[in-house]
Design an enzyme around this catalytic site. Structure first.
Site, PDB file in Angstrom:
ATOM      1  N   GLU A 461      -8.567 -20.783  59.048  1.00  0.00           N
ATOM      2  CA  GLU A 461      -8.461 -21.197  57.647  1.00  0.00           C
ATOM      3  C   GLU A 461      -7.998 -20.063  56.758  1.00  0.00           C
ATOM      4  O   GLU A 461      -7.168 -20.249  55.860  1.00  0.00           O
ATOM      5  CB  GLU A 461      -9.817 -21.734  57.169  1.00  0.00           C
ATOM      6  N   GLU A 462      -8.513 -18.860  56.994  1.00  0.00           N
ATOM      7  CA  GLU A 462      -8.245 -17.758  56.082  1.00  0.00           C
ATOM      8  C   GLU A 462      -6.813 -17.237  56.146  1.00  0.00           C
ATOM      9  O   GLU A 462      -6.337 -16.596  55.226  1.00  0.00           O
ATOM     10  CB  GLU A 462      -9.231 -16.616  56.323  1.00  0.00           C
ATOM     11  N   ASP A 490     -16.833 -25.183  52.572  1.00  0.00           N
ATOM     12  CA  ASP A 490     -16.284 -23.856  52.833  1.00  0.00           C
ATOM     13  C   ASP A 490     -17.469 -22.900  52.743  1.00  0.00           C
ATOM     14  O   ASP A 490     -18.319 -22.875  53.628  1.00  0.00           O
ATOM     15  CB  ASP A 490     -15.180 -23.534  51.825  1.00  0.00           C
TER      16      ASP A 490
END
Length: 858
Positions: A461-462, A490
């Site tokens: 995701e990052e 998140d």
């Protein structure tokens, strides 16, 4: 089951069976007959034929009626409704969550590493344990695009038992190699070398141990070196650069230093690059920490709640507001053999994230911050880009309505941005695990969701929402057809203040659910009240920071729920496919202990000491989101409020009109306003229809569940049981043996003719036609509700960034994270300043909204 074909003819009419003397039945025959009984009854409970609604009804009634097990003894009534909700709310436990958090923050797990794969397996084991999924000799880890991977998702709507697996995608990842930062003297030699390491003592043992494991760098940053004079550009917003250009600053050949905040970090570099800068440094400024600063007398972490001056915010600099996901596979999934495109949305100049300790020294070189430094700055950013695997872990709880899906997601990866990530993302990971634990407890108590539930632990995701985006691009058609809502987590907890963002159609449900969950620390208050919570560390706050905070806090005043932009895994669901989505959690206020975002200090110690002592906020989010999912799953009518959305559209348009007035770009917005009003009227009519449909359905269902009417599954089950009892040799009253309305009649059970018999019963009115029509009426309403968000999807996508297809809301082109409502129209006025383009965008919106209003009225 749909593949079963019936024999010709109907099940024979019942006849009187001659009385026969009881005969002894062997143990073997009894066991065989018992096995047939269990299989037959299970089959009867899951048969789906004819219209979809009728199949849903058959399955639902079969699972809610327990007459068939009277043969083995009456069981405990399955949990449902309010009892199921109450049971679920009793499960999330702070101590359990703390234990899980300590496990997942025990070591770094950068994407593509063995540690990252191990966390994917750990989550798989959690899903298997809580959902009672049998283990297999070989772990179900499949390459994306393979038959096993494709069938796992495409087969979700056919599952009858919980399932879990891991999908592997192959994406471009950045690994840091070397970096340096210097101030050069007049002779070109270094007069100062920056220490680019975060420093932690043993007060925080994990931060101390892993301080140098993942160097401070930017994901997808351009590799290379830069040298030039230093220019300060505040937050690095477009307006910050524009103001400096007006003042005569020439960025050509300069290195820009900007502070974090206000917009996505990648755009800070993009704007500098477009002005001719050769490099960018980004730092965390204590001014942005509100009142909790060393200047206000607070000690820095780990000895106090203020910022550690050596902390550095890692993160991706991919231009996410243009498209997320693997930059080498824009718009299509990253299979092992995928054709790789040239990465066009990555910076072409190098950048480095730096600490306040280093930034403070560099800013001394600039003086009044309005001119360039006299001495030159030089820095090196040596990185390696390569395609590596990432792993998404998926689990499923099949529902009675198999082809309607409520989807939960949280990213798990430690990646570039987090060494340990106690808040981001581990607080979300362990909270999602606790939700699955609660649902598993419900399953063991006889509950089964009305709609199917899917849980995803996303990877990568990052770097740029890799795992979720690749999955969404891989299964976009399936998601569009089946997913009714996507619920994202998140960072579940990084401060004291509850916040929620969602599609406007879910705002009412967000509010109601949060009001039904107790406040984590204040007795008598609700989670909804926690939107106004703040920390206990007070003092003076920078005026600019306070103003920005007030603007952000006021953005969701109408409902308390803000619009969705980007920056997390809901993006592909909401902004590209058109799925009603939400994102929620606890964040910080200006008086909360400083959360060291994407730093080594996002550690377990910080979380347990400052973030959420006792983990009560973690438990509250687990209760809230689990309850939210239950209500989406188990409601006959989907709790999606299209009227709230239609009303908010008018508010969005009023904002556009104000912007048009200020910019003097004034398209004709009258037809668009008319279309929105027509949508409001159509939505109100749908509200009336769905209320009537549910009332009618519940009335008829109650009647059938009580056994009224000609058709009753409970009666069918009882008759089947009596027949099998007879075959097993149990003595029955003669009146039952010869009962004329016995379902089977003959001793030979011809089950293959069930469908023919069922059709005959329908023709005779055996299944009440009114009930079938009522179920179909419910289904029609739900289809309109679940399709509503997709009505804002434009095939052509947004102008200049076609990946984003939602014309109602999107991440701002010059924001990255923050939402811009009616983005095409708004940006044509504010960024492009083009009245022709604005009129075109207004026309596109009018056409979509008119079509949406018509679809609601069909």
């Amino acid at each position: 089951m749909d593949k079963i074909t019936s024999e010709k003819g109907a099940i024979p009419a019942p006849v009187n069976a001659p009385t026969r003397p009881a005969k002894r039945v062997s143990l073997t025959k009894k066991l065989v007959a018992t096995a047939i009984l269990v299989g037959t009854l299970f089959t009867l409970s899951t048969l789906h034929s004819g219209e979809r609604a009728r199949g849903h009804l058959t399955s639902s009634l079969a699972s809610s009626k327990n007459d068939w097990v009277a043969f083995l003894g009456k069981p405990k009534r399955p949990l449902s409704g309010k009892k199921a909700e109450k049971h679920f709310l009793s499960v999330p436990d702070p101590e359990s969550i703390i234990k899980s958090s300590r496990h997942f923050t025990a070591k770094p797990h950068i994407a593509g590493s063995e540690q990252d794969l191990q966390t994917a397996k750990d989550v798989l084991e959690v899903f298997r344990e809580h959902l009672s999924i049998a283990t297999t000799p070989e772990l179900p880890i499949f390459d994306a695009g393979s038959e096993l991977s494709r069938n796992s998702t495409l087969g979700i709507t056919s599952l009858t038992e919980p399932s879990a697996w891991i999908d592997t995608y192959y994406t471009l990842l950045t690994t840091p190699k070397d970096r340096a930062l210097q101030i050069l003297g007049d002779d070109g030699e270094a007069v100062w070398d920056a220490d680019l390491t975060e420093h932690a003592d043993e007060t925080d043992p994990d931060a101390h141990k892993y301080a140098t494991d993942i160097p401070t760098f930017h994901g997808y940053s351009h590799g290379g070196s830069a040298e030039g004079q230093l220019v300060y550009a505040n937050f690095g917003r477009a307006e910050d650069y524009e103001e400096l250009v007006k003042q005569g600053v020439d960025f050509t050949g300069k290195i820009v230093i900007v502070r974090y905040g206000a917009l996505f970090r990648g755009l800070k570099i993009k704007f500098a690059e477009e002005l001719g800068a050769v490099g960018v440094l980004i730092y965390s400024d204590p001014r942005d920490d509100g009142s909790v600063t060393v200047a206000n007398g607070y000690k820095p972490y780990p000895h106090g709640p203020a910022r550690n001056p050596t902390s550095v915010q890692r993160g991706s600099v991919f231009y996410i507001s243009y498209y997320p996901g693997d930059p080498t596979t824009p718009g299509y999934p990253s299979y092992p053999n995928a054709t790789r495109a040239e990465d066009t949305r990555l910076p072409s100049i190098p950048s480095l994230p730096i600490s306040w300790a280093n930034a403070e020294r560099l800013l001394e070189e600039i003086g009044d911050l309005r001119t360039a430094s006299k001495r030159s700055i030089k820095f090196l950013n040596d990185v390696k880009n390569e395609v590596k695997p990432i792993w998404n872990t998926i689990a499923v709880i099949p529902g009675h309505i198999k082809d309607e899906v409520v989807f939960f997601g949280n990213h798990r990866d430690g990646v570039i941005s987090k060494v340990l990530g106690a808040a981001d993302p581990t607080s979300g990971t362990v909270t999602l695990n606790e939700i699955v634990k609660g649902y598993g407890s419900l399953l063991r108590n006889g509950w089964r969701p009305l709609r199917t539930l899917v849980f995803a632990s996303w990877d990568g995701e990052e770097y740029g929402l890799l795992g979720s985006t690749e999955y969404g691009e891989d299964f976009s058609e399936w998601i569009s057809e089946h997913v009714v809502a996507y619920l994202n987590l998140d960072s579940a907890v990084s401060g004291s203040r509850f916040h929620a963002s969602a599609s406007p159609s879910l705002a009412s449900l967000v509010q109601k659910t949060a009001k039904d969950v107790a406040h984590p620390t204040e007795k008598g208050s609700s989670l909804w009240d926690a939107r106004l919570d703040s920390g206990n560390f007070h003092g003076p706050v920078d005026a600019e920071v306070q103003a920005l905070y007030d603007i952000e806090s006021a953005a969701d005043e109408s409902t308390g729920v803000s619009a969705l932009g980007s920056g997390s895994d809901y993006t592909v669901f909401a902004q590209r496919i058109g799925i009603a989505s939400s994102d929620q959690g606890f964040g910080g206020s200006l008086s909360d202990p400083v959360y060291h975002y994407h730093s080594i200090y996002d550690s377990e110690r910080w979380q347990e000491l400052y973030g959420d002592a006792g983990f009560h906020r973690h438990a509250a989010i687990a209760k809230y989101l689990g309850l939210f999912g239950l209500r989406l799953s188990d409601s006959f009518i989907l709790p999606i409020n299209t009227t709230q959305y239609a009303v908010e559209l008018e508010g969005y348009l009023e904002k556009v009109e104000q912007l048009a007035e200020l910019s003097k770009i004034k398209p004709d917005l009258g037809p668009l306003r008319t279309a929105i009003q027509e949508l409001q009227a159509a939505s109100i009519a749908l509200d009336v229809e769905k209320a009537k449909a549910e009332k009618n359905f519940r009335r008829l269902l109650k009647k059938i569940q009580k056994g009224h009417g000609r058709f009753s599954l409970s009666r069918m089950f009882k008759r089947v049981i009596r027949w099998f009892k007879h075959k097993l040799g149990f003595k029955e009253h003669s009146c039952r043996e010869s009962k004329k309305n016995h379902l089977m009649g003959h001793s030979k059970f011809r089950f293959g003719r069930y469908f023919g018999w069922k059709k005959e019963q329908e023709e005779k009115g055996g299944i009440p036609r009114k009930f079938i029509e009522a179920a179909k009426r419910i289904q029609r309403a739900n289809k309109k509700l679940s399709s509503f968000e997709k009505g804002f999807i434009s095939t052509g996508g947004l102008t200049k960034r076609e990946w984003y297809k939602h014309l109602g809301t999107a991440p701002g082109r010059n924001l990255g994270y923050g939402a811009t409502t009616l983005p095409g129209l708004t940006e044509a006025i504010t960024l492009d300043k083009n009245v022709t383009q604005a009129q075109y965008e207004a026309g596109r919106l009018e056409a979509l909204i008119t079509s949406l209003a018509e679809s609601l009225g069909e």
